[in-house]
Design an enzyme around this catalytic site. Structure first.
Site, PDB file in Angstrom:
ATOM      1  N   LYS A   1       0.806  -1.233   0.000  1.00  0.00           N
ATOM      2  CA  LYS A   1       0.000   0.000   0.000  1.00  0.00           C
ATOM      3  C   LYS A   1       0.829   1.268   0.000  1.00  0.00           C
ATOM      4  O   LYS A   1       1.997   1.269   0.390  1.00  0.00           O
ATOM      5  CB  LYS A   1      -0.940  -0.025   1.204  1.00  0.00           C
ATOM      6  CG  LYS A   1      -2.083  -1.005   0.972  1.00  0.00           C
ATOM      7  CD  LYS A   1      -3.282  -0.680   1.785  1.00  0.00           C
ATOM      8  CE  LYS A   1      -4.393  -1.663   1.432  1.00  0.00           C
ATOM      9  NZ  LYS A   1      -5.219  -1.950   2.586  1.00  0.00           N
TER      10      LYS A   1
ATOM     11  N   ARG B   1      -3.710  -9.883   5.396  1.00  0.00           N
ATOM     12  CA  ARG B   1      -4.177  -9.964   3.998  1.00  0.00           C
ATOM     13  C   ARG B   1      -3.054  -9.470   3.090  1.00  0.00           C
ATOM     14  O   ARG B   1      -2.716  -8.291   3.124  1.00  0.00           O
ATOM     15  CB  ARG B   1      -5.430  -9.095   3.846  1.00  0.00           C
ATOM     16  CG  ARG B   1      -6.021  -9.072   2.445  1.00  0.00           C
ATOM     17  CD  ARG B   1      -7.211  -8.103   2.398  1.00  0.00           C
ATOM     18  NE  ARG B   1      -7.846  -8.088   1.092  1.00  0.00           N
ATOM     19  CZ  ARG B   1      -7.422  -7.385   0.064  1.00  0.00           C
ATOM     20  NH1 ARG B   1      -6.361  -6.616   0.168  1.00  0.00           N
ATOM     21  NH2 ARG B   1      -8.067  -7.424  -1.087  1.00  0.00           N
TER      22      ARG B   1
END
Ligand code: HH2
Length: 261
Positions: free
Chosen positions: A207, A242
């Protein structure tokens, strides 16, 4: 205890780090088996990108992308199938086809989602975000980001439990309506969410909060950062991570798990 890995399977043309790679059924199924062989115990199947600025897709298009993948994997792969959607109709169709978990990045904002989960005995991931992927980067003003996330997750979990959802997992939503420093703060103070009494999941994979650090400007250069963030999250109480890079994460988390004992 061994930390669980939720492997990411994006069947989208436009996901921020792997868009288009697994858009075809055969490639998606192959990738699913690879992720499980590498150590994923949950597969999170998504048909709509939620990267900042992403445009929504119709229910019909989302189902067209994800349903064949779930049908091809249900009962054949040694992992629970999770559907990454905030649309109750998409979740319902996927649960009927064999998915066992709903991953809702809007944290059950649509109350019908909890009813769908309860009716199918499905687990639910409740994630915190504000606004929509198109607007969330402008919605990052918090007095205390951790306190606000905790309040939201606690409220949504209580509502889901009251409707009859048995298995609830909470996620602070790294990068969703959070600045980079708020994402780091959520990781640092993740332990405060443990008081709510539910398992915690984090999604730091590749991210853009990592892009603020040297050498990690591009998603392809964020593996080491993802592993570091994952280990920190697990040391602060996360029990599910995740990620895209399951094999590498499995090894990094083995260290965290060994340290935790
Ligand atoms: N992050 C993304 C999507 N779904 N679900 C949970 N529970 N937690 C997360 O942090 C999370 C999530 C975004 O990442 P990705 O799937 O890689 O990208 P895209 O939304 O562009 O498909």
């Amino acid at each position: 205890m061994t930390t669980e890995i939720m492997g990411i399977l994006n069947v989208t043309p436009d996901s921020f780090s792997d868009g288009g790679r697994f858009a075809h059924l055969e490639q998606a199924v192959e990738q699913a088996f690879r992720l499980v062989a590498e150590g994923a115990s949950i597969l999170d199947i998504g048909g709509e990108s939620t990267r900042p600025g992403a445009e929504p897709v119709s229910e019909e298009e989302e189902l067209h992308r994800v349903l064949p993948v779930i049908e091809a994997l249900a009962g054949r792969v040694q992992a629970r199938l999770s559907i990454d959607t905030y649309k109750p109709a998409v979740a319902e169709a996927c649960l009927r086809a064999g998915a066992e978990m709903i991953n809702d990045v809007t944290g059950l904002r649509d109350a019908r989602m909890a009813s769908v989960a309860a009716a199918h005995g499905a687990a639910v991931v409740i994630m915190h975000m504000r606004g929509t992927p198109a607007t969330m980067n402008q919605e990052t003003a918090y007095t205390d980001v951790v306190a606000e996330v905790k309040e939201f997750l606690g409220r949504q979990a209580a509502a889901a439990r009251a409707i009859g959802v048995d298995e609830i997992i909470l996620d602070p939503g790294i990068g969703f309506a959070k600045t980079a420093s708020q994402s780091f703060e959520l990781l640092r103070r993740l332990g405060e969410l443990s008081d709510l009494g539910y398992p915690l999941l984090i999604g730091p994979s590749r991210k853009s909060f990592l892009a603020t650090l040297p050498g990690m400007e591009q998603p392809g250069n964020r593996l080491e950062g993802t592993l570091a963030a994952s280990v920190i999250g697990v040391m602060q109480g996360a029990s599910i991570v995740r990620v895209h890079d399951v094999k590498e994460c499995r090894k990094a988390l083995a260290v965290a798990d060994a340290v935790k004992g």
